[in-house]
Design an enzyme around this catalytic site. Structure first.
Site, PDB file in Angstrom:
ATOM      1  N   CYS A   2     -45.278 -62.307 -44.626  1.00  0.00           N
ATOM      2  CA  CYS A   2     -46.066 -63.438 -44.156  1.00  0.00           C
ATOM      3  C   CYS A   2     -47.349 -63.562 -44.971  1.00  0.00           C
ATOM      4  CB  CYS A   2     -46.445 -63.323 -42.686  1.00  0.00           C
ATOM      5  SG  CYS A   2     -45.054 -62.959 -41.639  1.00  0.00           S
ATOM      6  N   ARG A  27     -44.686 -65.497 -49.730  1.00  0.00           N
ATOM      7  CA  ARG A  27     -44.651 -64.346 -48.817  1.00  0.00           C
ATOM      8  C   ARG A  27     -43.792 -64.597 -47.590  1.00  0.00           C
ATOM      9  NH1 ARG A  27     -49.099 -61.097 -50.245  1.00  0.00           N
ATOM     10  NH2 ARG A  27     -48.943 -59.939 -48.314  1.00  0.00           N
ATOM     11  N   TRP A  73     -42.389 -65.025 -42.429  1.00  0.00           N
ATOM     12  CA  TRP A  73     -41.070 -64.459 -42.725  1.00  0.00           C
ATOM     13  C   TRP A  73     -40.721 -63.657 -41.469  1.00  0.00           C
ATOM     14  CZ3 TRP A  73     -38.695 -59.651 -43.113  1.00  0.00           C
ATOM     15  CH2 TRP A  73     -37.476 -59.618 -43.811  1.00  0.00           C
ATOM     16  N   ASN A  97     -50.165 -60.522 -40.496  1.00  0.00           N
ATOM     17  CA  ASN A  97     -49.185 -60.102 -41.493  1.00  0.00           C
ATOM     18  C   ASN A  97     -48.957 -58.608 -41.274  1.00  0.00           C
ATOM     19  OD1 ASN A  97     -47.686 -59.569 -43.819  1.00  0.00           O
ATOM     20  ND2 ASN A  97     -49.524 -59.331 -45.063  1.00  0.00           N
ATOM     21  N   GLY A  98     -47.718 -58.235 -40.960  1.00  0.00           N
ATOM     22  CA  GLY A  98     -47.421 -56.813 -40.740  1.00  0.00           C
ATOM     23  C   GLY A  98     -46.467 -56.670 -39.560  1.00  0.00           C
ATOM     24  N   GLU A 465     -29.621 -55.780 -62.479  1.00  0.00           N
ATOM     25  CA  GLU A 465     -30.592 -56.856 -62.290  1.00  0.00           C
ATOM     26  C   GLU A 465     -29.925 -58.223 -62.449  1.00  0.00           C
ATOM     27  OE1 GLU A 465     -33.286 -57.324 -61.025  1.00  0.00           O
ATOM     28  OE2 GLU A 465     -34.186 -59.091 -61.937  1.00  0.00           O
ATOM     29  N   LYS A 469     -30.076 -60.975 -59.517  1.00  0.00           N
ATOM     30  CA  LYS A 469     -30.635 -62.311 -59.788  1.00  0.00           C
ATOM     31  C   LYS A 469     -29.651 -63.376 -59.347  1.00  0.00           C
ATOM     32  CE  LYS A 469     -33.639 -61.861 -60.345  1.00  0.00           C
ATOM     33  NZ  LYS A 469     -34.873 -61.237 -60.144  1.00  0.00           N
ATOM     34  N   GLU A 472     -29.154 -63.428 -55.383  1.00  0.00           N
ATOM     35  CA  GLU A 472     -30.291 -63.794 -54.532  1.00  0.00           C
ATOM     36  C   GLU A 472     -30.616 -65.276 -54.600  1.00  0.00           C
ATOM     37  OE1 GLU A 472     -34.164 -61.974 -55.289  1.00  0.00           O
ATOM     38  OE2 GLU A 472     -33.718 -61.801 -57.409  1.00  0.00           O
ATOM     39  N   HIS A 488     -11.117 -46.746 -59.811  1.00  0.00           N
ATOM     40  CA  HIS A 488     -11.021 -45.769 -58.720  1.00  0.00           C
ATOM     41  C   HIS A 488     -11.188 -46.431 -57.364  1.00  0.00           C
ATOM     42  CE1 HIS A 488     -10.794 -42.619 -61.649  1.00  0.00           C
ATOM     43  NE2 HIS A 488     -11.867 -43.118 -62.248  1.00  0.00           N
ATOM     44  N   LYS A 584     -41.301 -62.812 -51.426  1.00  0.00           N
ATOM     45  CA  LYS A 584     -41.589 -62.114 -52.682  1.00  0.00           C
ATOM     46  C   LYS A 584     -42.292 -60.787 -52.459  1.00  0.00           C
ATOM     47  CE  LYS A 584     -43.047 -62.941 -57.344  1.00  0.00           C
ATOM     48  NZ  LYS A 584     -41.692 -62.614 -57.826  1.00  0.00           N
TER      49      LYS A 584
END
Ligand code: G6P
Length: 589
Positions: A2, A27, A73, A97-98, A465, A469, A472, A488, A584
């Site tokens: 957030c 955020r 978020w 935020n938290g 990566e 990418k 996401e 396997h 982010k």
């Protein structure tokens, strides 16, 4: 996570708050809200969805004196209007935020005291705790200070009290909070960019600092309520304007900035064909643990490859969320490297603290100056990639890889030769952005449900990566896989509909990789290759990258992988800069 922002000033209060809030949308962006004082009365507006939804409900002509706002978020309670912040209990209205870890127990106690809760959030409980303490003590600083003894978890709060209608109160513990100071009002926010439209003078709050601001003053207190002085810093980088600069998306702009980032790192950290003497020296350590989350950990995987190959030091890479709870062997000759773009990722920060508690040397590789990880680590190297807005990292990831490469080659015999090669990378980046038909590749994969990104050795580490990418931002399920391990078990998934992207640049192992790819082709899958092998007999479609040198070849695939992801997401009309469910900066565990 957030983002929070508050402002006290003479004019444009609501607009300045919303401008700041928009720069914090990275955020969290599932709902947003604002509370402001107008004629000593509080107005609260909260809306599910983007800040643009909230803006539709706002009257910018309202003459507000102070206000607090939030972009969310969701953690506790789904994303809807009611769970959005600000939350209000009694005289207290706040944004947070938290995470308040003990909110459940506290909520039960507060219900017994008569509090009624409207939302499912932990934050509303914090508002009630502070209101209860304020009612008992009639002193806001004391109430905030006592609340820190009750609330467990992480928090940055911006708080308004009905009785004190010209002031905003703030406190932080393990979530960032910045104060922007100006002649024309004062601002409080989760991050520096959210304050830059008001001022470039800022103070970074430490854990348990309390700040009280109104339009003319900013005062700081310690947890005992004693006034303290804080250092005022100047944000000097005026170039870091937050704009898309003509590009359709921040992600594309940031990919286009990679060439300059590499140039900057070479000029900052090397000189006359050598890595600078004062850049951290890893050679005295026998073991290195690289600890990070997400893309930063995948940069760490590439770093592990370089460090083991060139510096000959045993290196392990861990996700920070696991590292904290696993058995670690903190020997004296171990170095813990923390990698983080934001410098605020909660799990990485906690891993750093764990290493410090065990008296282990810590080196942070961080993009954001003054971030918690940068300040807490024993040593820090900045990746100097500039502000990155797109949730999916691009330039910061490459910068992390380059810094790790510099650490790995410092002092080795062919250091100069490798640095000469590295100097070619900026031009390669520019060329590769323009040279290939990424849209065509995107057409080939956009309707796939599943994709394997296959490689071996460093090609596999890079694929990790590439795969992240792609998934996401395009929402196609994708996994990076060691090409040799596929047989396997996982090869049973392969049929003609399964998407396969192969990364084949490492000459030392490419024959083996090609055999593995043949096994995949034989089961009907079409192979898209990113490779420097000109006359290959394994790909159905190909991006032919140049064949430079052992150190440079793997790095040439970064841009193609990022642009394949970008173009695929674009074809699918995805929200490229703000993919669903993500944020982010992940400041919760
Ligand atoms: C989030 C972001 C990722 C990032 C990770 C670590 O998950 O969406 O892009 O790699 O956090 O973030 P950091 O700021 O520590 O690099």
């Amino acid at each position: 996570m957030c983002g929070i922002v508050s402002y006290a000033g003479n004019k444009d209060v609501i607009r300045r708050i919303i401008t700041g809030l928009k720069s914090l949308e990275y955020r969290g962006y599932d709902s947003a809200g604002i509370a402001y004082m107008k004629d000593n009365k509080i107005n609260i507006i909260k809306k599910e969805g983007c800040i643009c939804n909230l803006e539709k409900e706002i009257n910018y002509d309202d003459k507000a004196s102070i206000g607090i706002a939030h972009t969310r978020w969701a953690t506790h309670g789904k994303a809807d209007d009611i769970n959005s912040h600000p939350h209000r209990q009694g005289k207290i209205t706040l944004v947070h935020n938290g995470i308040i870890e003990n909110y459940d127990i506290l909520k039960k106690e507060l219900i017994k005291k008569g509090y009624i809760f409207k939302s499912d959030t932990d934050t509303e409980v914090a508002a009630a705790v502070i209101d209860d303490l304020y009612n008992e003590n009639n002193d806001m600083i004391k109430a905030i200070s006592l609340a820190t003894e009750i609330l467990k978890g992480s928090y940055a709060f911006n708080i308004i009290n009905d009785d004190i209608s010209d002031k905003i109160f703030g406190i932080r513990k393990d979530s960032p909070l910045i104060v922007g100071i100006s002649e024309d009002g004062n601002i409080l926010a989760s991050d520096i960019p959210a304050t830059l439209h008001v001022t470039n003078r800022y103070v970074v709050l430490d854990n348990y600092d309390i700040v009280v601001l109104d339009k003319d003053h900013v005062k700081f207190y310690d947890i005992k309520g004693k006034e303290i002085k804080k250092e005022v810093k100047i944000f000097a980088n005026d170039n870091e304007v937050i704009s898309k600069g003509g590009y359709d998306h921040y992600m594309l702009k940031e990919i286009n900035e990679e060439s300059e980032v590499v140039k900057k790192l070479i000029s900052l950290y090397t000189n006359s064909g050598k890595v600078n003497d004062d850049l951290f020296d890893i050679r005295k350590y026998k073991n290195i643990d690289i600890v990070a989350c997400g893309s930063a950990s995948f940069a760490g995987q590439v770093g592990k490859y370089y460090i083991e190959k060139y510096a000959n030091i045993r290196t392990s890479v861990y996700f920070a969320s696991e590292y904290r709870y696993q058995k670690n062997f903190f020997d004296n000759d171990t170095l813990v490297i923390l990698i983080s773009q934001s410098g605020e990722t909660a799990d990485t920060l906690a891993a750093l603290k764990l290493a410090k508690e065990n008296n282990i040397d810590t080196l942070a590789i961080v993009n954001r100056r003054d971030s918690s990880i940068a300040r807490e680590a024993k040593d820090v190297i900045y990746t100097e990639a500039g502000i990155e807005i797109a949730v999916a990292t691009t330039k910061a990831y490459l910068a992390q890889v380059i810094v790790l490469l510099l650490l790995a080659i410092k002092g080795i015999n062919n250091e100069t030769e490798i640095l000469e090669d590295l100097k070619l990378l900026p031009n390669i980046i520019t060329k590769y952005i323009n040279d290939y038909d990424y849209e065509n590749i995107a057409d080939l994969i956009k309707d796939k449900e599943h994709i394997f990104y296959l490689g071996r050795g460093i090609d596999y580490y890079l694929s990790m990566e590439g795969s992240l990418k792609l998934k996401e931002i395009s929402y196609i399920h994708s996994e990076a896989f060691q090409a040799g391990e596929l047989k396997h078990g996982s090869i049973s998934l392969i049929d003609e509909n399964f998407g396969v992207i192969a990364v084949v640049t490492d000459k030392s192992i490419c024959d083996k990789t090609i055999s593995n790819l043949k096994e995949v082709s034989a089961r009907g899958a079409k192979i898209i290759a990113i490779t420097n092998i000109k006359d290959d007999n394994f790909s159905d479609y190909k991006i032919l990258v140049d064949d430079y040198s052992e150190v440079l070849n793997p790095l040439t695939v970064v841009i193609p992988m990022q642009l394949i992801a970008y173009n695929t997401a674009k074809k699918k009309n995805c929200d490229i800069d703000k993919p669903r469910n993500l944020a982010k900066s992940v400041t919760v565990e």
